[in-house]
Design an enzyme around this catalytic site. Structure first.
Site, short mmCIF file in Angstrom:
data_model
loop_
_atom_site.label_atom_id
_atom_site.label_comp_id
_atom_site.label_asym_id
_atom_site.label_seq_id
_atom_site.Cartn_x
_atom_site.Cartn_y
_atom_site.Cartn_z
N ASP A 141 0.87 -1.21 -0.04
CA ASP A 141 0.07 0.19 0.01
C ASP A 141 0.71 1.10 -0.07
O ASP A 141 0.47 2.32 -0.36
CB ASP A 141 -0.94 0.02 1.29
CG ASP A 141 -0.14 -0.06 2.64
OD1 ASP A 141 0.60 0.68 2.84
OD2 ASP A 141 -0.51 -1.02 3.39
N ASP A 217 6.53 -6.36 6.45
CA ASP A 217 4.90 -5.83 6.73
C ASP A 217 3.96 -6.69 5.84
O ASP A 217 3.80 -6.53 4.78
CB ASP A 217 4.65 -4.29 6.25
CG ASP A 217 3.36 -3.91 6.76
OD1 ASP A 217 2.69 -4.62 7.42
OD2 ASP A 217 2.96 -2.56 6.26
N ASP A 220 -0.85 -10.81 7.36
CA ASP A 220 -1.19 -11.33 8.57
C ASP A 220 -0.07 -12.54 9.03
O ASP A 220 0.51 -13.16 8.14
CB ASP A 220 -2.45 -12.34 8.48
CG ASP A 220 -3.00 -12.91 9.66
OD1 ASP A 220 -2.65 -12.32 10.83
OD2 ASP A 220 -3.81 -13.81 9.65
#
Length: 353
Positions: A141, A217, A220
């Protein structure tokens, strides 16, 4: 006459009360029958969050281990795509702004993504005011890389994401501020599996010791199994600058998934001299509580000095992070800290802001 009239009024009133009573009973019965049909026959849940039938279905994130659901009364589904790697959705919310969901798990919202990304980035970089190169595994993102590039001394940022092209487009369309990570000329983006990209980099010894800050990052913890092995962490360690470097991992909720948090800290403490859990408030994550792991062989976050004048010189606008929050984030609840091989102690801090 008065008594007769009074009696008639009483009888009339009783009739009215009877009607009200029976009407109330009927309403309750019909309402119960309606809810029964909706919930158990049609299988529609969270009807009260819909604002009535025919409106946008709410976004529901369920935590199976705790049997708890978060319900977001979204106004619109902006995007839904199934890629080779994941299901990606974007929703609009009146208060939270756009919401990114991957594989039915909320990743970021415009309202509080800063809590997460600022803590992941500004905490380690506060110790390294001269760091030049950062590496992000995952985080397509762009939020963490965008925050890293706010530090004017960063000259190069490598962003590696297995579904990078999809995430770049999602960021461009729905998270324009974070998309600046992709338009910054200091960023080099790779559409690769993180573990495979790492092996490719390690094959060339010239890449060893390259990065002062490495961040992983993932969507999950445990989902991308190749990114949670000793072999993977050892590989990242070889890419870290030998004199001044930090590895930061996103972990899990200390409140709801304490065993995972403890396990990760113990695992990394066997590989690094310093391995500390630090945490943040993340309201839109299940439990509202999240943590990261800070690992280094040469920087102890409790005793290493921080030049706060340098931090203030940068004039980086923040939503969540402050020098006070920086140290407070290492102070953990007793339920967690008592199980860790090392944890933050206020008495250890040597430089206050």
């Amino acid at each position: 006459f008065f008594e007769v009239s009074s009696g008639a009024s009483i009888r009339g009133s009783m009739t009215l009360l009877d009607r009200v009573l029976w009407t109330s009973v009927l309403v309750v019965f019909v309402s119960g029958l309606f809810n029964f049909i909706i919930h158990y026959v049609l299988g529609l849940q969270h009807l009260t969050c819909l604002g009535g039938l025919g409106t946008v279905k709410p976004l529901v994130e369920h935590q199976f281990a705790r049997d708890v659901s978060y319900v977001f009364s979204v106004t619109q589904q902006l995007e839904k795509m199934t890629t080779k790697y994941q299901l990606v959705e974007v929703f609009a919310h009146a208060y939270l702004g756009n919401i990114l969901v991957i594989d039915q798990s909320v990743q970021i919202t415009e309202k509080d993504e800063a809590n997460y990304h600022e803590m992941m980035v500004h905490v380690p970089l506060a110790y390294m005011p001269k760091a030049k190169k950062v590496l992000m595994i995952g985080g397509g993102d762009g939020g963490a890389v965008f925050r890293a590039l706010q530090h004017d001394h960063i000259e190069h940022a490598a962003l590696v994401d297995i579904d990078m092209r999809t995430m770049r487009e999602i960021s461009r369309k729905y998270f324009s501020m974070l998309y600046q990570a992709y338009t910054d000329p200091r960023t080099v983006a790779y559409s690769f599996d993180g573990a495979e990209w790492l092996e490719d980099q390690l094959a060339d010894e010239a890449n060893h010791g390259t990065y002062e800050l490495i961040m992983a990052d993932t969507t999950d913890y445990g989902a991308a199994s190749s990114l949670f092995t000793d072999h993977f962490y050892a590989g990242l360690k070889r890419l870290m600058h030998p004199e001044t470097s930090i590895l930061v991992l996103n972990v899990d909720s200390p409140s709801w998934n304490m065993d995972t948090v403890i396990g990760v800290q113990r695992q990394l403490s066997t590989m690094f001299k310093y391995a500390y859990i630090y945490h943040t408030h993340q309201p839109t994550f299940l439990s509202g509580h999240y943590s990261f792991l800070f690992a280094s062989n040469n920087i102890d976050p409790m005793t290493a000095p921080i030049d706060w004048s340098e931090w203030h010189r940068k004039k980086i606008p923040t939503y969540y992070y402050t020098p006070e929050i920086h140290y407070a984030s290492f102070m953990l609840p007793a339920m967690v800290s008592r199980h860790l091989t090392m944890s933050g102690r206020l008495s250890s801090v040597t430089t206050f802001p």
